[in-house]
Design a protein around this motif. Structure first.
Motif, PDB file in Angstrom:
ATOM      1  N   THR A 114       0.808  -1.145  -0.091  1.00 45.17           N
ATOM      2  CA  THR A 114       0.126  -0.004  -0.036  1.00 45.17           C
ATOM      3  C   THR A 114       0.863   1.274  -0.059  1.00 45.17           C
ATOM      4  OG1 THR A 114       0.111   0.318   2.597  1.00 45.17           O
ATOM      5  CG2 THR A 114      -1.800  -1.249   1.426  1.00 45.17           C
ATOM      6  N   VAL A 115       0.271   2.434  -0.242  1.00 46.59           N
ATOM      7  CA  VAL A 115       0.970   3.659  -0.098  1.00 46.59           C
ATOM      8  C   VAL A 115       1.543   3.954   1.023  1.00 46.59           C
ATOM      9  CG1 VAL A 115       0.725   6.181  -0.345  1.00 46.59           C
ATOM     10  CG2 VAL A 115      -0.079   4.682  -2.480  1.00 46.59           C
ATOM     11  N   GLU A 116       0.562   3.557   2.063  1.00 44.14           N
ATOM     12  CA  GLU A 116       0.966   3.920   3.587  1.00 44.14           C
ATOM     13  C   GLU A 116       2.508   3.112   3.942  1.00 44.14           C
ATOM     14  OE1 GLU A 116      -0.795   3.723   8.234  1.00 44.14           O
ATOM     15  OE2 GLU A 116      -1.767   2.612   6.207  1.00 44.14           O
ATOM     16  N   GLN A 117       2.184   1.773   3.370  1.00 44.57           N
ATOM     17  CA  GLN A 117       3.337   0.777   3.940  1.00 44.57           C
ATOM     18  C   GLN A 117       4.786   1.386   3.031  1.00 44.57           C
ATOM     19  OE1 GLN A 117       2.328  -3.108   2.774  1.00 44.57           O
ATOM     20  NE2 GLN A 117       0.928  -3.241   4.536  1.00 44.57           N
ATOM     21  N   ALA A 118       4.672   1.879   1.774  1.00 40.23           N
ATOM     22  CA  ALA A 118       5.596   2.384   0.954  1.00 40.23           C
ATOM     23  C   ALA A 118       6.151   3.626   1.684  1.00 40.23           C
ATOM     24  CB  ALA A 118       5.067   2.874  -0.384  1.00 40.23           C
ATOM     25  N   GLN A 119       5.455   4.496   2.020  1.00 41.99           N
ATOM     26  CA  GLN A 119       5.907   5.824   2.742  1.00 41.99           C
ATOM     27  C   GLN A 119       6.563   5.581   3.947  1.00 41.99           C
ATOM     28  OE1 GLN A 119       2.428   8.292   2.491  1.00 41.99           O
ATOM     29  NE2 GLN A 119       3.003   9.011   0.221  1.00 41.99           N
ATOM     30  N   ARG A 120       5.960   4.621   4.591  1.00 37.72           N
ATOM     31  CA  ARG A 120       6.613   4.393   6.114  1.00 37.72           C
ATOM     32  C   ARG A 120       7.979   3.691   5.830  1.00 37.72           C
ATOM     33  NH1 ARG A 120       2.262   1.974   8.184  1.00 37.72           N
ATOM     34  NH2 ARG A 120       3.286  -0.236   8.034  1.00 37.72           N
ATOM     35  N   ALA A 121       7.968   2.840   5.011  1.00 39.86           N
ATOM     36  CA  ALA A 121       9.195   2.153   4.755  1.00 39.86           C
ATOM     37  C   ALA A 121      10.328   3.199   4.254  1.00 39.86           C
ATOM     38  CB  ALA A 121       9.120   0.988   3.782  1.00 39.86           C
ATOM     39  N   GLN A 122       9.944   4.008   3.280  1.00 40.22           N
ATOM     40  CA  GLN A 122      10.901   4.999   2.932  1.00 40.22           C
ATOM     41  C   GLN A 122      11.284   5.905   4.022  1.00 40.22           C
ATOM     42  OE1 GLN A 122      11.056   7.503  -0.927  1.00 40.22           O
ATOM     43  NE2 GLN A 122       9.730   8.834   0.632  1.00 40.22           N
ATOM     44  N   GLU A 123      10.543   6.397   4.826  1.00 38.49           N
ATOM     45  CA  GLU A 123      10.745   7.185   6.167  1.00 38.49           C
ATOM     46  C   GLU A 123      11.621   6.472   7.315  1.00 38.49           C
ATOM     47  OE1 GLU A 123       7.196   8.350   7.665  1.00 38.49           O
ATOM     48  OE2 GLU A 123       6.704   9.563   5.812  1.00 38.49           O
ATOM     49  N   ALA A 124      11.756   5.057   7.144  1.00 37.87           N
ATOM     50  CA  ALA A 124      12.445   4.204   7.870  1.00 37.87           C
ATOM     51  C   ALA A 124      13.892   3.891   7.489  1.00 37.87           C
ATOM     52  CB  ALA A 124      11.614   2.799   8.362  1.00 37.87           C
ATOM     53  N   ASP A 149      -2.829   0.103 -11.395  1.00 37.41           N
ATOM     54  CA  ASP A 149      -3.180   1.370 -10.590  1.00 37.41           C
ATOM     55  C   ASP A 149      -2.581   1.625  -9.012  1.00 37.41           C
ATOM     56  OD1 ASP A 149      -4.545   2.385 -12.838  1.00 37.41           O
ATOM     57  OD2 ASP A 149      -6.539   1.966 -11.948  1.00 37.41           O
ATOM     58  N   THR A 150      -2.684   0.503  -8.449  1.00 40.37           N
ATOM     59  CA  THR A 150      -1.914   0.509  -7.080  1.00 40.37           C
ATOM     60  C   THR A 150      -0.677   0.631  -7.274  1.00 40.37           C
ATOM     61  OG1 THR A 150      -3.910  -0.511  -5.940  1.00 40.37           O
ATOM     62  CG2 THR A 150      -1.683  -0.743  -4.915  1.00 40.37           C
ATOM     63  N   LEU A 151      -0.006  -0.258  -7.906  1.00 41.47           N
ATOM     64  CA  LEU A 151       1.474  -0.187  -8.398  1.00 41.47           C
ATOM     65  C   LEU A 151       2.081   1.304  -8.822  1.00 41.47           C
ATOM     66  CD1 LEU A 151       4.272  -1.818  -8.651  1.00 41.47           C
ATOM     67  CD2 LEU A 151       3.607  -2.448 -10.781  1.00 41.47           C
ATOM     68  N   ARG A 152       1.315   1.729  -9.750  1.00 41.41           N
ATOM     69  CA  ARG A 152       1.474   3.040 -10.075  1.00 41.41           C
ATOM     70  C   ARG A 152       1.632   4.116  -9.102  1.00 41.41           C
ATOM     71  NH1 ARG A 152      -2.039   2.923 -13.760  1.00 41.41           N
ATOM     72  NH2 ARG A 152      -0.881   1.839 -15.467  1.00 41.41           N
ATOM     73  N   THR A 153       0.508   4.194  -8.210  1.00 38.79           N
ATOM     74  CA  THR A 153       0.426   4.777  -7.052  1.00 38.79           C
ATOM     75  C   THR A 153       1.671   4.722  -6.064  1.00 38.79           C
ATOM     76  OG1 THR A 153      -2.104   4.764  -7.324  1.00 38.79           O
ATOM     77  CG2 THR A 153      -1.087   5.795  -5.348  1.00 38.79           C
ATOM     78  N   ILE A 154       1.942   3.585  -5.964  1.00 37.78           N
ATOM     79  CA  ILE A 154       3.075   3.416  -4.924  1.00 37.78           C
ATOM     80  C   ILE A 154       4.511   3.957  -5.322  1.00 37.78           C
ATOM     81  CG2 ILE A 154       4.474   1.672  -4.078  1.00 37.78           C
ATOM     82  CD1 ILE A 154       1.931  -0.091  -3.488  1.00 37.78           C
ATOM     83  N   CYS A 155       4.477   3.636  -6.760  1.00 33.07           N
ATOM     84  CA  CYS A 155       5.912   4.220  -7.341  1.00 33.07           C
ATOM     85  C   CYS A 155       5.860   5.748  -7.480  1.00 33.07           C
ATOM     86  CB  CYS A 155       6.015   3.742  -8.902  1.00 33.07           C
ATOM     87  SG  CYS A 155       6.267   1.966  -9.081  1.00 33.07           S
ATOM     88  N   ARG A 156       4.719   6.487  -7.514  1.00 31.84           N
ATOM     89  CA  ARG A 156       4.610   7.823  -7.395  1.00 31.84           C
ATOM     90  C   ARG A 156       4.969   8.322  -6.195  1.00 31.84           C
ATOM     91  NH1 ARG A 156      -0.428   8.673 -11.889  1.00 31.84           N
ATOM     92  NH2 ARG A 156       0.887   8.177 -13.644  1.00 31.84           N
ATOM     93  N   SER A 157       4.336   7.556  -5.204  1.00 30.43           N
ATOM     94  CA  SER A 157       4.394   8.090  -3.740  1.00 30.43           C
ATOM     95  C   SER A 157       5.750   8.162  -2.979  1.00 30.43           C
ATOM     96  CB  SER A 157       3.313   7.286  -2.979  1.00 30.43           C
ATOM     97  OG  SER A 157       3.963   5.950  -2.446  1.00 30.43           O
ATOM     98  N   VAL A 158       6.718   7.493  -3.623  1.00 28.26           N
ATOM     99  CA  VAL A 158       8.106   7.646  -3.017  1.00 28.26           C
ATOM    100  C   VAL A 158       9.294   7.962  -4.042  1.00 28.26           C
ATOM    101  CG1 VAL A 158       7.363   5.623  -1.317  1.00 28.26           C
ATOM    102  CG2 VAL A 158       8.228   5.089  -3.430  1.00 28.26           C
ATOM    103  N   GLU A 159      10.348   8.156  -3.389  1.00 28.03           N
ATOM    104  CA  GLU A 159      11.615   8.768  -4.233  1.00 28.03           C
ATOM    105  C   GLU A 159      12.403   7.460  -4.362  1.00 28.03           C
ATOM    106  OE1 GLU A 159      13.227  12.187  -2.478  1.00 28.03           O
ATOM    107  OE2 GLU A 159      11.585  13.145  -2.623  1.00 28.03           O
TER     108      GLU A 159
END
Length: 212
Positions: A114-124, A149-159
């Motif tokens: 999920t986007v939430e998991q992706a962003q949390r992992a990046q921050e960690a 769509d979910t994959l695309r959104t995850i990719c866009r949500s993190v660096e």
């Protein structure tokens, strides 16, 4: 070994289900010759001593080809074997704890669905994400398919780079075009092949076509 985007292109995840009388060393070398850019050693059945010895052996092999070796889930094996890092799932140790143990020099990958998991992992402090299962999974039967769509959104949500995983093979990999992934993680699409080197060459060529 410092992780670069080029190392994420063709991410080979081992599975000894398809050894067919060969060694994992032989199969991994065939994948490296064919163009695998990163290898993840995933073991569920080996005892600790055998797992460590295999990790040491495959680390040396991968380094001869200039390719990083990551260990699935087992931080202790990753540190003791000289491997380049570890990949952890959502049910394993938190990414922040993994980073605090391994320090800044080792690669940390995290599964994110999920986007939430992706962003949390990046921050960690994760270096990259593995997201899927994009086409279901032959190795994890309870893995639900992830929409493009979910994959695309995850990719866009993190660096940080995102690799797609789950049921990927040469017949469907081009469907990942336009999602923003840095590469594809492949299990049976590589290791179940009769000619692993040829399969990797083909997969590598296809993934290069969809990475922008």
């Amino acid at each position: 070994m410092k992780l670069t985007a080029d190392m994420m292109r063709l991410y080979a995840v081992t599975d000894r289900s398809w050894l067919r009388g060969r060694t994992l060393h032989e199969q991994v070398e065939e994948a490296l010759i064919g163009g695998a850019t990163l290898v993840q050693l995933r073991e569920k059945e080996l005892d600790e001593a055998s797992f460590l010895q295999e990790a040491i052996d495959l680390t040396k092999l991968c380094h001869r080809y200039g390719v990083p070796l990551l260990i699935n889930d087992n931080i202790d094996i990753a540190r003791r074997s000289g491997a380049d890092g570890v990949h952890v799932g959502q049910s394993d140790m938190e990414a922040a704890a993994v980073r605090s143990i391994l320090g800044s020099d080792m690669i940390v990958g995290v599964t994110a669905k999920t986007v939430e998991q992706a962003q949390r992992a990046q921050e960690a402090g994760a270096d990259y994400l593995g997201s899927g299962a994009v086409f279901g999974s032959a190795t994890k039967l309870n893995a639900n398919p992830m929409s493009m769509d979910t994959l695309r959104t995850i990719c866009r949500s993190v660096e940080i780079p995102v690799v797609a995983i789950g049921g990927i093979h040469k017949g469907n990999i081009l469907e990942l075009a336009g999602t923003g992934i840095a590469g594809a993680a492949v299990v049976s699409g590589i290791f179940a092949a009769e000619d692993i080197t040829a399969e990797c060459r083909e997969l590598r060529g296809l993934v290069e076509r969809i990475i922008k």
